[in-house]
Write a protein that holds these residues in place. Structure first.
Motif, PDB file in Angstrom:
ATOM      1  N   GLY A 205     -49.860  -8.839 -29.854  1.00  0.00           N
ATOM      2  CA  GLY A 205     -49.766  -8.728 -28.409  1.00  0.00           C
ATOM      3  C   GLY A 205     -49.695  -7.266 -28.024  1.00  0.00           C
ATOM      4  O   GLY A 205     -48.807  -6.831 -27.283  1.00  0.00           O
ATOM      5  N   CYS A 206     -50.648  -6.492 -28.539  1.00  0.00           N
ATOM      6  CA  CYS A 206     -50.579  -5.023 -28.450  1.00  0.00           C
ATOM      7  C   CYS A 206     -50.890  -4.488 -27.059  1.00  0.00           C
ATOM      8  O   CYS A 206     -50.794  -3.287 -26.836  1.00  0.00           O
ATOM      9  N   ALA A 207     -51.273  -5.366 -26.125  1.00  0.00           N
ATOM     10  CA  ALA A 207     -51.579  -4.940 -24.745  1.00  0.00           C
ATOM     11  C   ALA A 207     -52.643  -3.842 -24.751  1.00  0.00           C
ATOM     12  O   ALA A 207     -53.749  -4.070 -25.227  1.00  0.00           O
ATOM     13  N   GLU A 230     -54.635  -8.700 -29.734  1.00  0.00           N
ATOM     14  CA  GLU A 230     -54.401  -9.007 -28.325  1.00  0.00           C
ATOM     15  C   GLU A 230     -55.316 -10.152 -27.921  1.00  0.00           C
ATOM     16  O   GLU A 230     -56.474 -10.193 -28.321  1.00  0.00           O
ATOM     17  N   ASN A 259     -55.807 -14.991 -31.200  1.00  0.00           N
ATOM     18  CA  ASN A 259     -54.556 -15.634 -30.847  1.00  0.00           C
ATOM     19  C   ASN A 259     -53.846 -16.018 -32.139  1.00  0.00           C
ATOM     20  O   ASN A 259     -54.382 -16.762 -32.951  1.00  0.00           O
ATOM     21  N   SER A 276     -43.621  -7.440 -32.524  1.00  0.00           N
ATOM     22  CA  SER A 276     -43.938  -8.203 -31.308  1.00  0.00           C
ATOM     23  C   SER A 276     -42.927  -7.826 -30.237  1.00  0.00           C
ATOM     24  O   SER A 276     -41.729  -7.922 -30.451  1.00  0.00           O
ATOM     25  N   LEU A 279     -43.408 -10.719 -26.232  1.00  0.00           N
ATOM     26  CA  LEU A 279     -44.476 -11.669 -26.537  1.00  0.00           C
ATOM     27  C   LEU A 279     -43.980 -13.093 -26.721  1.00  0.00           C
ATOM     28  O   LEU A 279     -44.583 -14.037 -26.224  1.00  0.00           O
ATOM     29  N   GLU A 282     -43.695 -15.450 -23.905  1.00  0.00           N
ATOM     30  CA  GLU A 282     -44.964 -15.912 -23.350  1.00  0.00           C
ATOM     31  C   GLU A 282     -45.518 -17.077 -24.168  1.00  0.00           C
ATOM     32  O   GLU A 282     -46.070 -18.028 -23.604  1.00  0.00           O
ATOM     33  N   ASP A 318     -37.450  -8.925 -27.274  1.00  0.00           N
ATOM     34  CA  ASP A 318     -37.864  -9.765 -26.144  1.00  0.00           C
ATOM     35  C   ASP A 318     -36.634 -10.129 -25.313  1.00  0.00           C
ATOM     36  O   ASP A 318     -35.511  -9.734 -25.627  1.00  0.00           O
TER      37      ASP A 318
END
Length: 487
Positions: A205-207, A230, A259, A276, A279, A282, A318
């Motif tokens: 989920g490296c954006a 990502e 994914n 992470s 992430l 989500e 998170d």
């Protein structure tokens, strides 16, 4: 079939899409299948990639112009016909004066079966029906199977999290989302840096790749492989842009649009550090049905455990729910800092800017009522709340879900998809142990005191049912997990 003196122009729309439900196959592979088909059928073909555009009545005109620019050909109604089986799109081309060949939508003899549409064939493939090969042309079958794209299509179309356009929700403003990651990257790197091991370092989920930029700048990792994964195509485009700009000194930087909930992404015991950040909530929030959320998150952690090398580590930062999520509490909320209309059930019909303006104008108390409506509708979580004197009685977890979200007016509907307080610290410990990992002593829940001091405490108070003031609970978690469970 076109004659030998005819040139077929293939306008491949959404060419900048891949790994989305609408377009799971990359443009390069679609182009390969078209060229192979053309050779087998003896066609003279020209292939043009058309980038995705928002819905518009000018779609046909935009597509024609893009083809003209790419090919240097006139493509006028006098010398060009259009093959299209989508009625609404065909009407746009007819409006420009083109003759439309209806393809699969052409008239059929009475009683004749309707041909399968391309999307229907892909749906058969995704469902595991090997009969998809029968209506598909051998050129398509060859390219899909040779590059294992049949497996890729199954993964994308059956994905429980990702939307049609390769993102989590269409209501998310990816521009502001990307900016927030860039701004916070130094703080996030400071939090996880002490636990990162050299070797193969994976940011899940490296954006926009901002965290990997910080790792790239650290001399401890100049010989490491830096890997970003990502799922959102909007953010992946920015990662690829940074590589093209030369923003990374390390030549071993790789980005993948994938994914982690799909098929196995990395071989067993092959990653030294997995990171992470923001992430896991989500994954939890976008899983449907709601009852499958715990299992889906466990599946994610199991996969991290499987690909972690001996001596490796997973660092997860998170949000986190309170230790007593079911505890009933009394929440005092300011009702003088904005308007107090009844909640609206239809905010998703408004433009994002109008939603933001409306929510920003609500008082803290009225915003809770609006949150309860949108949170149940979008996140699938019902917020039971009753007025008790000057306070509101509700679950502690629901109170914190609202208070940690109430200031996100600009992305209100997107934020209302997400449950921050789905797992407590005790829940997280169970998930990590079930994956066969052990928690480092650095792991802990913690409270963001800045948020409490500046965003929550000025407009809210928390009391028990006996009236006693309560401490604000933990809001975040840091997990440092390693292979192997301690006895």
């Amino acid at each position: 079939m076109a004659g030998r003196d005819v040139t077929v122009v293939w306008a491949v729309t959404s060419a900048n899409h891949h790994t989305t439900r609408r377009n799971p196959v990359p443009y390069s592979r679609r182009e390969s299948a078209i060229e192979r088909f053309s050779v087998q059928e003896g066609l003279r073909s020209l292939v043009v990639g058309i980038h995705d555009v928002p819905p518009t009545d000018d779609f046909a005109e935009v597509t024609v112009k893009a083809c003209r620019e790419a090919l240097g050909l006139p493509l006028t109604p006098a010398d060009t016909q259009v093959a299209c089986s989508t009625a609404s799109v065909s009407a746009l081309y007819r409006g420009l004066g083109y003759t439309v060949l209806p393809v699969e939508d052409e008239p059929r003899p009475e009683g004749a079966p309707a041909p399968e549409l391309p999307w229907e064939v892909l749906t058969r493939l995704a469902g595991g029906d090997d009969g998809w090969r029968v209506p598909a042309h051998p050129a398509s079958v060859d390219v899909l199977t040779r590059y294992r794209l049949d497996e890729h299509v199954r993964t994308v179309l059956n994905d429980p999290v990702v939307g049609d356009d390769g993102g989590l929700t269409p209501s998310r403003d990816y521009h502001s989302y990307a900016e927030s990651f860039e701004v916070a990257s130094d703080r996030k790197w400071a939090q996880v840096a002490p636990y990162v091991r050299p070797g193969r370092i994976l940011d899940i989920g490296c954006a926009t790749g901002a965290l990997l930029e910080r790792i790239d700048a650290d001399p401890r990792f100049h010989e490491s492989d830096l890997i970003g994964v990502e799922v959102a195509r909007h953010l992946m485009a920015e990662c690829e842009h940074k590589v093209a700009q030369g923003r990374f000194r390390n030549p071993n930087v790789f980005f993948h649009q994938r994914n982690m909930l799909g098929d196995t992404v990395f071989p067993p015991r092959s990653i030294d550090t997995s990171i992470s950040i923001a992430l896991t909530h989500e994954i939890w929030s976008y899983t449907r049905p709601v009852g499958a959320r715990r299992d889906q998150l466990q599946r994610f952690v199991d996969r991290i455990a499987a690909h972690t090398a001996p001596g490796g580590v997973w660092v997860n930062a998170d949000v986190c729910g309170p230790g007593e999520p079911e505890r009933p509490v009394l929440l005092e909320l300011d009702d003088s800092d904005g308007t107090n209309p009844p909640p609206r059930p239809d905010l998703d019909r408004w433009p994002r800017e109008q939603v933001a303006e409306h929510v920003a104008g609500l008082s803290t108390r009225a915003r809770l009522a609006q949150f309860a409506v949108d949170f149940e509708r979008l996140a699938g979580v019902r917020v039971e709340h009753q007025q008790v004197g000057d306070a509101v009685r509700l679950r502690l977890a629901d109170a914190m879900d609202y208070l940690t979200r109430k200031d996100y007016a600009d992305n209100w509907l997107s934020e209302c998809h997400e449950q921050f307080c789905g797992l407590s610290w005790a829940d997280w410990q169970d998930v990590v142990r079930a994956a066969g990992m052990t928690l480092d002593a650095a792991s802990r829940p913690w409270r963001n005191d800045w948020v409490v001091e500046h965003r929550i405490a000025p407009v809210a108070g928390l009391r028990g049912l006996d009236g006693a003031e309560l401490e604000w609970p933990d809001t975040h978690v840091l997990l440092v997990a390693r292979p192997g469970v301690t006895s």
